[in-house]
Scaffold this active site. Structure first.
Site, PDB file in Angstrom:
ATOM      1  CB  CYS A 183      -0.944  -0.019   1.194  1.00 55.42           C
ATOM      2  SG  CYS A 183      -0.093  -0.112   2.790  1.00 55.42           S
ATOM      3  CB  THR A 184       0.245   4.853   0.297  1.00 58.02           C
ATOM      4  OG1 THR A 184      -0.839   4.761  -0.619  1.00 58.02           O
ATOM      5  CG2 THR A 184       1.022   6.137   0.045  1.00 58.02           C
TER       6      THR A 184
END
Length: 245
Positions: A183-184
């Site tokens: 994810c980020t």
């Protein structure tokens, strides 16, 4: 170096003094003229802040002086302007909503793979035990559209709370493979990897520090496009700068 330092930082840690902690963090960020968002929940803290480098470091030093936050690590990027308009410190039920309260990363993390190891796995197409490596994007569909790893699995999630049902639907497709959730900044794949392990997938990793740390440490091999970020910059390239239009 551009004048504004941006950090993304989170930590799963039990917190039981949320109203008082909110007031203290808000006062400290305002005193240091930092802008952005800090989320607090019984399960931990998630922060996105921007300001002068010395002020950012002063805030992190102040926060880590509380023993609960001593392990907190930050991902850094830099910009010419502050990409937030105000400062908010909010209390939430979860710092990243999954609707599975039994998933508690503080109690034990899933195995993690660091950026340099993942880059090597992607280059060779296999992990160190010879298993096929698949990348699983745990972000929402609109984030994936800005950029993702080549051939990453994308379940077109509209919110992270849909992830558990998607795993149960697609579990057979992941069996026997090395699955790297990402994810980020790492917070969603923390919960995602634990959930998948509890669902019986035996070779599951989380990407340590998420896409931003991968960019920082490797320059982003195997990633196509930009990484969506939730501030006025909107996306960052593999050099952690706003892509030139």
């Amino acid at each position: 170096m551009p004048p504004i330092t941006n950090i993304a930082a989170y930590l799963f840690v039990s917190l039981d003094d949320l109203p008082d902690l909110r007031e203290r963090i808000l006062a400290r960020t305002l005193a240091l003229d930092l802008k952005g968002t800090v989320l607090l929940a019984p399960e931990g803290i998630n922060a996105f802040l921007a300001g002068g480098q010395d002020d950012i470091e002063a805030f992190l030093g102040w926060l880590r002086a509380d023993a609960r936050f001593a392990p907190l690590q930050a991902k850094y990027s830099y910009s010419d302007a502050v990409p937030f308009r105000r400062t908010r410190v909010r209390i939430k039920r979860e710092i990243i909503r999954m609707n599975h309260p039994a998933i508690r990363p503080e109690a034990g993390r899933a195995p993690a793979v660091d950026a340099s190891t993942l880059a090597r796995w992607l280059e060779q197409g296999l992990d160190d035990e010879g298993r096929e490596v698949v990348m699983l994007d745990t972000r929402n569909g609109f984030e994936v559209d800005a950029g993702t790893f080549t051939d990453a699995i994308d379940w077109r999630l509209s919110k992270f709370s849909e992830f558990p049902a998607a795993v149960r639907t697609h579990r057979a497709e992941l069996a026997g493979k090395t699955v790297v959730s990402f994810c980020t900044g790492g917070i969603r794949c923390e919960k995602a990897a634990i959930f998948m392990a509890e669902e019986g997938l035996t070779h599951v990793y989380q990407l340590e520090g998420g896409i931003l740390k991968y960019f920082e440490e490797t320059g982003g091999p195997g990633f196509e496009g930009s990484c969506f970020v939730f501030d006025e910059r909107e996306a960052l390239g593999t050099d952690l700068a706003v892509p030139v239009a």
